[in-house]
Design a protein around this motif. Sequence first.
Motif, mmCIF file in Angstrom:
data_model
loop_
_atom_site.group_PDB
_atom_site.id
_atom_site.type_symbol
_atom_site.label_atom_id
_atom_site.label_comp_id
_atom_site.label_asym_id
_atom_site.label_seq_id
_atom_site.Cartn_x
_atom_site.Cartn_y
_atom_site.Cartn_z
ATOM 1 N N UNK A 129 64.869 62.136 14.859
ATOM 2 C CA UNK A 129 64.134 62.370 16.199
ATOM 3 C C UNK A 129 62.823 61.358 15.805
ATOM 4 N N UNK A 130 61.900 61.299 14.758
ATOM 5 C CA UNK A 130 60.459 60.883 14.152
ATOM 6 C C UNK A 130 61.071 59.271 14.236
ATOM 7 N N UNK A 131 62.558 59.056 13.975
ATOM 8 C CA UNK A 131 62.899 57.871 13.858
ATOM 9 C C UNK A 131 62.725 56.800 15.275
ATOM 10 N N UNK A 132 63.535 57.834 16.299
ATOM 11 C CA UNK A 132 63.623 56.981 17.663
ATOM 12 C C UNK A 132 62.426 57.183 17.708
ATOM 13 N N UNK A 133 61.873 58.256 17.372
ATOM 14 C CA UNK A 133 60.224 57.830 17.980
ATOM 15 C C UNK A 133 59.601 57.018 18.008
ATOM 16 N N UNK A 165 59.275 47.339 9.481
ATOM 17 C CA UNK A 165 60.624 47.115 8.841
ATOM 18 C C UNK A 165 61.790 47.403 9.670
ATOM 19 N N UNK A 166 63.342 47.832 8.450
ATOM 20 C CA UNK A 166 64.578 48.627 9.301
ATOM 21 C C UNK A 166 64.293 49.353 7.759
ATOM 22 N N UNK A 167 65.154 50.541 9.299
ATOM 23 C CA UNK A 167 65.002 52.582 8.025
ATOM 24 C C UNK A 167 66.370 52.545 7.592
ATOM 25 N N UNK A 168 66.851 52.944 6.419
ATOM 26 C CA UNK A 168 68.026 53.373 6.148
ATOM 27 C C UNK A 168 67.396 54.517 4.778
ATOM 28 N N UNK A 169 67.815 56.004 6.087
ATOM 29 C CA UNK A 169 67.847 57.182 5.390
ATOM 30 C C UNK A 169 69.217 58.051 4.956
ATOM 31 N N UNK A 209 60.309 58.287 4.713
ATOM 32 C CA UNK A 209 60.612 56.193 4.553
ATOM 33 C C UNK A 209 61.389 55.803 5.624
ATOM 34 N N UNK A 210 62.147 56.116 6.065
ATOM 35 C CA UNK A 210 62.922 55.111 7.651
ATOM 36 C C UNK A 210 61.676 55.226 8.757
ATOM 37 N N UNK A 211 61.206 56.477 8.806
ATOM 38 C CA UNK A 211 60.127 56.074 9.931
ATOM 39 C C UNK A 211 58.675 55.258 9.397
ATOM 40 N N UNK A 212 57.909 55.599 8.399
ATOM 41 C CA UNK A 212 57.263 54.372 8.391
ATOM 42 C C UNK A 212 57.657 52.879 7.819
ATOM 43 N N UNK A 213 58.941 52.639 7.667
ATOM 44 C CA UNK A 213 59.022 51.608 7.627
ATOM 45 C C UNK A 213 59.688 51.128 8.963
#
Length: 843
Positions: free
Chosen positions: A815-819, A798-802, A789-793
């Motif tokens: 790592x996915x969110x950073x990428x 958007x801004x993701x918070x997981x 969810x944060x990755x797709x956000x």
Amino acid sequence: MDSYTQFLGSKIKLAEDAGFDINPSSLHPSSLPHQVDTIVWALKKGRALIGSSFGLGKTHTQIELLRAIREERGGYVMIVCPLGVKHQFTEEDGPRLGVRINYVRNDAEAMVSDSPFLITNYERVRDGHFSAEFLAKLTAVTLDEGSVLRSIGTDTYQQFTKLLKSVPFRFVCTATPAPNKYKELIHYAEFLGVMDSGQALTRWFKRDSQKAGNLTLHPQHEADFWLWVSSWALFLTRPSDLGYSDEGYDLPELRVEWHLITEGESDTHVDKRSGQSEVFASTKGNLQAAAREKKRSIPARVEKMVQLLQAEELDHWLIWHHLEDERRAIAEAVPGVESVFGSQDLELREKLIVGFSHGEFPYLSTKPEIAGSGCNFQKHCSRNVFLGIDYRFEDFIQAVHRTHRFQQKESVQVHIIYTAAEEPIRKELEAKWQRHNELMETMRGIIKTYGLSHQAEKARLTRSLGVEREVAQGKRYTCVHNDCVAELRTMADNSVDLVHTSIPFGNHYEYSASYNDFGHNESNDRFFEQFEFLVPELLRVLKPGRIAAIHVKDRIRYGSVTGNGFMTVERFSDQTSDAFEKGGFVFMGRNTILTDVVRENNQTYRLGWSEQCKDGTKMSYGMPEYVLLFRKLPSDLSNAYADEPVVKNKEEYTRGRWQLDAHALWRSSGDRLLSPGDIRNKSLDTIGKWFKKRNLSHVYDYEEHVRLSEELDSAGRLPSSFMMLPPQSYSEMVATDVVYMRTLNGEQFKRNAQNHICPLPFDIVDRVIRRWSNEDEVVLDPFGGLMTVPFRAVTLGRRGYGIELKKEYWQAGQVYCREAEYKASVPSLFDLLDAETPRKEAA
């Protein structure tokens, strides 16, 4: 300590003692040291598994257990044993210990018995010769050779668990199980009342999402699993496992000789789909071919068997076979042989087994599944011949140990006759035998680690309670390693714009080794009890008028757990809705997501085609998934707008699109249904895309749908691992095009990292985020997993918070969110060209 911490602490459980203490000196003086320790421990537990290797005195142990319980609590006590075993209790160990044990066949015989010590066999209990009322009066019951409980779903397992549930003292005594026989162990646990088998499966094991029943013990759960097992089970391979001398407990030499029979014919098989004939040089992977080969080669194998019998001076042989045709051939070829088989009267079968164990006749012919458990033939027999082989190693090794056991005075010979076509079966048996021996050594190590001498370690489990918070953060994402309830308590009121998550499915899966894990609950009631700590926090942090979109599905309830004998469905989605409403949300509706029934059946065997053909009343529907929609009430109820509404641009979200979305009706283009000839040679991808388009543009015709599927099947083009032509829906409330392969597990696989148990597909997440949030808003997932969810956000602006409890998932997810953040911030080639153009013009 607050209430949430107290709740988590209440999860820590070990099998509680339900028995009493006894002075070891009160036991019969013939009791050996390892038997004394076992009896004292089991009496203290009250309900326990005693797994002892062949010849360590399980009969003695059981009689002494029941004698002590009878003296302490009174009432009837009963031994349930396999056929051919009761004489060891009634004629040998019972009289030696001064205990008269009466064999009874039903309630009436039990009620007039002149001794409170009763014995019967499994078949009589299973087949209803004893009433539930009588069995409930028992003070204690012990199951000798409890391997009858191995296979869940059998009449024996279900009947015994139900009928003997109220007996205060219950024991299972059996050979030491291999440490990878997890289902066997948890079925024992359920019979003993330690833990429901479904709960145990959920708590300790990783399930194979592609195949039902394929279990793997989570590495992070291994130590805790064996600590739990050791709180109600004791395994002994030899006296030294408890610190005593092994003198007198040396196994005799075991000689295994394989005898190859070269006679036989080739086996021809015609593939129904390709029409090609295939000549099998072996039976590898083809059980029907193995059965045909076994039947065809009976004369040659029997001839070899007779040669072996005549070559030996010893006159006592066990002849093991698998087919009734083999039994009849043995009876014709071997004078003086006695046969034990399934259709015989129970009393005659037992008489023959006892007679052979006493050396009354030279040859006994039987099947491993009939006399392979519990029977002791070592006093007069040390020679075995297997007239054939099959893939059932457990039956085979049990049969071998009828003679190869402690107290056998002769070297034991095992002769195995097989044909050239059965060479793959031989290789598999030998591999399993080698693995069995390795597992037995593993079990010895487990015993030394978790045995009776380690009671101090049993006072605690190694699961963690509480989490050391860690944060990985970028400009557009925050990934937190923490308990979601604890993390939410640190967040500000009205600070989140959208909550989107896939909640744990009750206690169906356990994701981590922590007691904080929502999946680590003994029941759904306890799961929702923990959930009550979460929902109010979600309501508090969500902005007024905003949405919580919760991905969920209903749960399968296995017949072995419910006692119904068939699978039913638990309305988990409705229970989730109740929990959110109880926590202050209002329910807005649900979106239905269709799933692949073929893949589902591969996971559960709940929708089987073969079973549907046998009795359609057992079969149900495929299990869809849902996105449940909940809303936090806005501050101003006069117009019911959210305090910060989700606004759409009418230039992008047109009136035409709105009308189609609202009406949810797709009109026909007039295109026709293609003929079978049109599609026969097309690719599966082309067929699938065409079918979807055709299905949505025409009035649905069930019979056409069936005919098309049948045509593909007859052409060998209908897959058995996934559904090629699923029904399509006109409605936006039913999603039929979710691509379940598009998850972060794909990236995990590429990186050789741990997959998530239930990855959330991108399609679902993207639709939710786009529909119920604005760009640059905060999207929260309290059960972040791989941070889908944060990755797709981040990907969608958007801004993701997981928040995630399992550290391995949290580490991968950040790592996915950073990428994703990096990709969003890197300009494209066209961006660079556009940026350079003004400078060139200016120059």
